[in-house]
Design a protein around this motif. Structure first.
Motif, PDB file in Angstrom:
ATOM      1  N   TYR A 161       0.836  -1.201   0.000  1.00 33.60           N
ATOM      2  CA  TYR A 161       0.000   0.000   0.000  1.00 33.60           C
ATOM      3  C   TYR A 161       0.872   1.253   0.000  1.00 33.60           C
ATOM      4  CZ  TYR A 161      -4.208  -2.699   1.213  1.00 33.60           C
ATOM      5  OH  TYR A 161      -5.261  -3.575   1.208  1.00 33.60           O
ATOM      6  N   GLN A 162       1.855   1.272   0.899  1.00 34.01           N
ATOM      7  CA  GLN A 162       2.713   2.449   1.002  1.00 34.01           C
ATOM      8  C   GLN A 162       3.443   2.712  -0.314  1.00 34.01           C
ATOM      9  OE1 GLN A 162       4.651   0.731   4.517  1.00 34.01           O
ATOM     10  NE2 GLN A 162       4.321   2.664   5.595  1.00 34.01           N
ATOM     11  N   ALA A 163       3.934   1.657  -0.935  1.00 36.37           N
ATOM     12  CA  ALA A 163       4.711   1.810  -2.166  1.00 36.37           C
ATOM     13  C   ALA A 163       3.836   2.266  -3.326  1.00 36.37           C
ATOM     14  CB  ALA A 163       5.412   0.500  -2.511  1.00 36.37           C
ATOM     15  N   TYR A 164       2.727   1.575  -3.564  1.00 39.30           N
ATOM     16  CA  TYR A 164       1.914   1.867  -4.744  1.00 39.30           C
ATOM     17  C   TYR A 164       1.069   3.126  -4.588  1.00 39.30           C
ATOM     18  CZ  TYR A 164       3.216  -2.459  -7.073  1.00 39.30           C
ATOM     19  OH  TYR A 164       3.920  -3.458  -7.713  1.00 39.30           O
ATOM     20  N   LEU A 165       0.732   3.484  -3.352  1.00 33.80           N
ATOM     21  CA  LEU A 165       0.010   4.737  -3.121  1.00 33.80           C
ATOM     22  C   LEU A 165       0.971   5.913  -2.950  1.00 33.80           C
ATOM     23  CD1 LEU A 165      -2.770   3.464  -0.671  1.00 33.80           C
ATOM     24  CD2 LEU A 165      -3.062   4.109  -3.066  1.00 33.80           C
ATOM     25  N   ASN A 166       2.284   5.594  -2.940  1.00 31.11           N
ATOM     26  CA  ASN A 166       3.330   6.606  -2.803  1.00 31.11           C
ATOM     27  C   ASN A 166       3.158   7.421  -1.523  1.00 31.11           C
ATOM     28  OD1 ASN A 166       5.686   7.911  -3.636  1.00 31.11           O
ATOM     29  ND2 ASN A 166       4.568   9.520  -4.716  1.00 31.11           N
ATOM     30  N   ILE A 167       2.882   6.708  -0.430  1.00 35.22           N
ATOM     31  CA  ILE A 167       2.775   7.327   0.897  1.00 35.22           C
ATOM     32  C   ILE A 167       3.690   6.527   1.823  1.00 35.22           C
ATOM     33  CG2 ILE A 167       1.244   7.935   2.804  1.00 35.22           C
ATOM     34  CD1 ILE A 167      -1.056   8.012   0.836  1.00 35.22           C
TER      35      ILE A 167
END
Length: 238
Positions: A161-167
């Motif tokens: 989630y963090q990687a693909y949402l860039n958060i």
């Protein structure tokens, strides 16, 4: 004379009849497999189970399906409580991502973009929010040793989630104790290496499944945990 025999209401005909009716109804409303690989199932250490979870609807009893629905209920309750405490969530349309040509998709439980002043805690916004509702034994285990020991699949889910949402700010992970309704909140720092590793594995799973290739089992004994508790055990070892 005193009758010392204890009644067992679960043995009454009405109990069996109603539960049988519920099981039949649950079997007719089972969801079809998704046309994409969901991030929530990618992190299991047995790649073959990931394939089965993706393409084959497991034969689950109604009680197990209710446990899943319980998680959705407590997720919404936790979100409402956080909002009441002063946390602000991003709109629902910002929570989803799609990758690998749409074959890999994910939908975070939430993205928190602002919050109240928290005494003794430093929070960087925006951050991914993930919620799980677990039985008391799992809750206490996570409370003692974190997610890494037996719940590393949740770490994979959050990292993707963090990687693909860039958060990539530390995510906020909330666990609700299903038995006591306690809450546990802690940070999950972004692990770029974990995100890359499992992103690559997800791409490999998608490619293998598309080529009708059955990936290796993660374990070698169908009678031992975790194979024994896998809903695909009979199909996998047949």
């Amino acid at each position: 004379m005193l009758n010392l025999n204890r009644a067992n209401l679960s043995l009454e005909p009405i109990n069996g009849a109603v539960n049988d009716a519920i099981e039949r109804a649950a079997a007719t409303t089972a969801k079809l497999p998704r046309p994409y690989l969901g991030v929530s199932i990618v992190g299991h250490e047995c790649l073959r189970r990931v394939q089965y979870d993706w393409w084959i609807s497991p034969d689950l009893p109604a009680r197990t399906r209710e446990i899943f629905d319980r998680g959705h209920y407590f997720e919404e309750r936790a979100r409402r409580l956080l909002i009441a405490a002063g946390f602000k969530f991003a709109p629902p349309e910002t929570l989803a991502f799609s990758a690998v040509g749409g074959a890999l998709r994910g939908h975070a439980d939430g993205i928190i973009i602002h919050g109240p002043h928290l005494l003794g805690a430093y929070v960087i916004y925006p951050l991914v929010w993930e919620h799980k509702c677990l039985k008391a034994t799992s809750y206490r285990e996570i409370e003692r040793v974190g997610l890494g020991k037996k719940h590393s699949n949740y770490l994979v889910q959050v990292a993707l989630y963090q990687a693909y949402l860039n958060i990539t700010n530390p995510a906020l992970f909330t666990v609700t104790n299903a038995d006591t309704c306690e809450w546990l909140h802690f940070f999950v720092p972004f692990d770029a290496e974990r995100a890359q590793l499992w992103s690559d594995r997800a791409a490999n799973i998608i490619a293998a499944t598309g080529a009708s290739e059955l990936l290796p089992r993660g374990f070698d004994d169908p009678e031992k945990f975790p194979c024994k508790q896998c809903p695909h055990n009979a199909r996998c070892w047949r």
